[in-house]
Scaffold this active site. Structure first.
Site, PDB file in Angstrom:
ATOM      1  N   LYS A   1     -10.247 -20.384  12.176  1.00 54.82           N
ATOM      2  CA  LYS A   1     -10.616 -21.248  11.338  1.00 54.82           C
ATOM      3  C   LYS A   1      -9.913 -22.495  11.023  1.00 54.82           C
ATOM      4  CE  LYS A   1     -12.969 -21.618   7.325  1.00 54.82           C
ATOM      5  NZ  LYS A   1     -14.473 -21.177   7.184  1.00 54.82           N
TER       6      LYS A   1
ATOM      7  N   GLU B   1       6.137 -13.251  15.177  1.00 54.56           N
ATOM      8  CA  GLU B   1       4.823 -14.070  14.593  1.00 54.56           C
ATOM      9  C   GLU B   1       4.839 -14.424  13.044  1.00 54.56           C
ATOM     10  OE1 GLU B   1       3.373  -9.766  14.706  1.00 54.56           O
ATOM     11  OE2 GLU B   1       4.851 -11.036  15.747  1.00 54.56           O
TER      12      GLU B   1
ATOM     13  N   GLY C   1       1.640  -1.680  16.293  1.00 60.97           N
ATOM     14  CA  GLY C   1       0.902  -0.871  15.864  1.00 60.97           C
ATOM     15  C   GLY C   1       1.387   0.448  14.770  1.00 60.97           C
TER      16      GLY C   1
ATOM     17  N   GLY D   1     -23.458 -26.227   4.936  1.00 61.11           N
ATOM     18  CA  GLY D   1     -22.361 -27.293   4.093  1.00 61.11           C
ATOM     19  C   GLY D   1     -20.941 -26.869   4.184  1.00 61.11           C
TER      20      GLY D   1
ATOM     21  N   ASP E   1     -17.611 -24.488   9.015  1.00 61.08           N
ATOM     22  CA  ASP E   1     -18.036 -23.870  10.143  1.00 61.08           C
ATOM     23  C   ASP E   1     -19.362 -24.434  10.707  1.00 61.08           C
ATOM     24  OD1 ASP E   1     -15.501 -22.517   9.859  1.00 61.08           O
ATOM     25  OD2 ASP E   1     -16.564 -20.560   9.230  1.00 61.08           O
TER      26      ASP E   1
ATOM     27  N   CYS F   1       7.297  -4.754  19.087  1.00 64.00           N
ATOM     28  CA  CYS F   1       7.291  -3.638  18.067  1.00 64.00           C
ATOM     29  C   CYS F   1       6.947  -2.384  19.009  1.00 64.00           C
ATOM     30  CB  CYS F   1       6.374  -3.863  16.676  1.00 64.00           C
ATOM     31  SG  CYS F   1       6.975  -2.677  15.525  1.00 64.00           S
ATOM     32  N   TYR F   2       5.780  -1.760  18.597  1.00 64.79           N
ATOM     33  CA  TYR F   2       5.211  -0.704  19.212  1.00 64.79           C
ATOM     34  C   TYR F   2       5.011  -0.995  20.331  1.00 64.79           C
ATOM     35  CZ  TYR F   2       1.837   2.947  20.387  1.00 64.79           C
ATOM     36  OH  TYR F   2       1.186   3.970  20.766  1.00 64.79           O
TER      37      TYR F   2
ATOM     38  N   HIS G   1       9.031  -8.854  14.657  1.00 66.06           N
ATOM     39  CA  HIS G   1       7.857  -9.749  14.448  1.00 66.06           C
ATOM     40  C   HIS G   1       8.339 -10.961  14.673  1.00 66.06           C
ATOM     41  CE1 HIS G   1       5.124  -6.351  14.104  1.00 66.06           C
ATOM     42  NE2 HIS G   1       6.095  -5.639  13.396  1.00 66.06           N
TER      43      HIS G   1
END
Length: 555
Positions: A410, A193, A77, A246, A249, A104-105, A191
């Protein structure tokens, strides 16, 4: 201080758990303290094979306990832990009986709460840093003693909490990782990630598998059958309507629901005349013929062009296109629901399959987990508002929502699409704006002539990008038609034709984007074909602006 996003407000809505009641999967909760990578943490946890849910930092221990998580992760953060406005840590989170990992934070919050020493360093640590592991413990086991890691902080942990073991340090962080296994508490300053931390995913996997004892068996693909079962239970023998665009999703959502309830589903596809070349025909062939989904195709091209006549301002175009789409879909959906023959004023319809949805009370939407995070949306019966994917229907149009994708990101939706048989071309379809080509005709009126020019040029670009094997490497690639004409020479004659701009970008999430370095020979082929095959065009230019400062679309 850490990364530079904004913490969720303390009154931000709490999303409902996107997993259905009784879902038998291990879950880890990620609490968002405003880190720019918070959503990415949740995605990386899922990539390890564990379902994760991102919640605002203020939800409280009871809300987290309701999820029955196997572990909790505290994100980074932007605040300093000593700032009066800093998002606090609920101490009860440490009494849930599950391991907690602070990043981190989040690590600094843990250290401060448990009596460690956190202070502002003279020099912040941003970007790539070198991590030195002194004690591997459990969290960093089987990792090298020296490794790169991505940092983004100014506050630093100088002394770990009492009873915790300092595992690693970095150039500007005396304590870059610690653990207190007997209390189930773990912290890392870097981090894990991001791709710039090569052993970060291994760290997360160790936390999930060896510390939280999660089964690493979550995947988007293996939940397809579960979602089909749940949709069948929700809908029963009811009739269902789906607004089909189309895009990937809505296509995946429609196909899942059709597998669940068959011809109880009718899809409505509104062709506003602003689609790419042959797109409507592809949708009709794919759903109406190949998958045999009952499909109403609404030809509203004349209606939309009439509404857009004389309009040049980009935001006005967006509003007109969005509002008109809503009106057409609303009229068609209402007629279907009451059993009338579909055909809104100024439209023509083509029907594939048996359309029998009189009394329909269910509406399918391709809502994704990112939508749930942003809106704090709920489930079940709902009056459809403008933030929903159909585009915003009237307040008095009420359906019970069917949202089979609301637990997925997604990339996971694409995996489900591939699993249930959606063709690769549709699974990996690049994002396309709702207003379509209407916002790619820049600075001038949207006309049938300009749409035809843009469609042909875009078709050439897509064909050549695919032939070069670059389509899936690009986030988006498209053409823009400014309201500009330039002098040219073609066949020894002076021409006064349109300029076409090529826009191609790479990105992970569309929040930032870099212009794609397309090969010169590809650009040469594209430009040559455009000016040779589209006689109204005599000049092709390349947009080399990144985001920021530009946007991906021009309007």
């Amino acid at each position: 201080m850490t990364d530079s996003s904004t913490p969720p407000a303390d009154d931000a809505p709490v999303p409902e758990n996107p997993l259905p009641d009784g879902a038998n999967v291990d879950e880890v909760v990620v609490l968002d303290f405003g880190g720019q990578y918070s959503q990415l943490i949740a995605r990386r946890v899922r990539e390890c094979g564990v379902f994760s849910e991102l919640l605002p930092h203020h939800v409280g221990a009871e809300e987290v306990r309701r999820r029955k998580p196997k572990g909790v992760i505290l994100s980074g953060g932007p605040a300093s832990v000593y700032s009066p406005e800093a998002p606090p840590l609920d101490p009860e989170l440490l009494n849930l009986g599950v391991p907690v990992l602070g990043i981190c934070y989040g690590m600094q919050l843990l250290a401060k709460e448990l009596g460690g020493r956190v202070e502002s360093a003279e020099v912040g640590e941003y970007g790539r840093s070198q991590l030195t592991v002194h004690d591997h413990g459990t969290l960093l086991k089987d990792q090298p003693d020296e490794q790169p890691a991505w940092m983004s902080h100014r506050d630093t942990v100088y002394t770990p909490p009492e009873g915790a073991t300092a595992l690693a340090s970095s150039t500007a962080s005396p304590v870059a990782a610690f653990e207190a296994p007997d209390r189930g508490l773990y912290g890392i300053q870097y981090h894990p990630e991001v791709v710039h931390t090569p052993y970060g995913q291994q760290t997360l996997q160790t936390f999930l598998r060896d510390i939280c004892h999660c089964d690493l068996d979550w995947s988007a693909a293996n939940i397809a059958e579960e979602q089909i079962r749940l949709v069948r239970e929700q809908v029963g023998d009811g009739k269902v309507i789906c607004g089909l665009s189309g895009g990937v999703d809505s296509s995946v959502a429609a196909l899942l629901v059709h597998k669940a309830v068959g011809d109880q589903l009718t899809c409505v596809y509104v062709d506003h005349g602003l689609m790419r070349k042959s797109e409507t025909e592809q949708v009709e062939k794919m759903f109406g013929e190949h998958f045999q989904v009952p499909l109403v195709v609404v030809d509203a091209k004349k209606r939309f062009l009439e509404r857009l006549k004389g309009v040049t301002e980009p935001e006005a175009k967006r509003k007109i296109i969005g509002t008109e789409f809503i009106r057409v879909f609303e009229e068609e959906a209402l007629k279907l629901a009451v059993g009338e023959q579909p055909s809104a004023e100024g439209t023509e319809t083509h029907v594939s399959g048996d359309v029998a949805v009189e009394g329909a009370r269910f509406l399918v939407q391709g809502t994704l987990y990112s939508d749930v995070i942003e809106s704090g949306g709920g489930t079940g019966a709902a009056t459809i508002k403008s933030h929903h994917n159909v585009g915003g229907l009237p307040d008095d149009l009420t359906f019970e929502l069917v949202e089979p994708l609301r637990a997925l990101f997604k990339d996971e939706v694409r995996a489900v699409g591939a699993e249930i048989g959606l063709p690769e071309r549709m699974v990996w379809r690049q994002p396309f704006p709702g207003p379509g080509l209407g916002i790619r005709i820049v600075g001038g009126e949207v006309t049938e002539e300009k749409l035809d020019i843009l469609r042909e040029c875009d078709s050439i670009l897509q064909e050549e990008v695919r032939a070069a094997g670059l389509y899936r490497e690009l986030w988006q690639s498209f053409c823009v038609l400014p309201d500009v004409r330039t002098v040219g020479v073609q066949g020894d004659e002076r021409t006064y034709g349109y300029v076409v701009a090529i826009r191609a970008v790479t990105s992970d999430d569309a929040m930032t984007a870099d212009w794609a370095r397309l090969p010169y020979d590809l650009l040469d082929r594209v430009a040559g074909r455009m000016v040779g095959e589209v006689r109204e065009v005599n000049r092709v230019v390349l947009d080399i602006t990144s985001k920021p400062p530009g946007t991906i679309e021009w309007e």
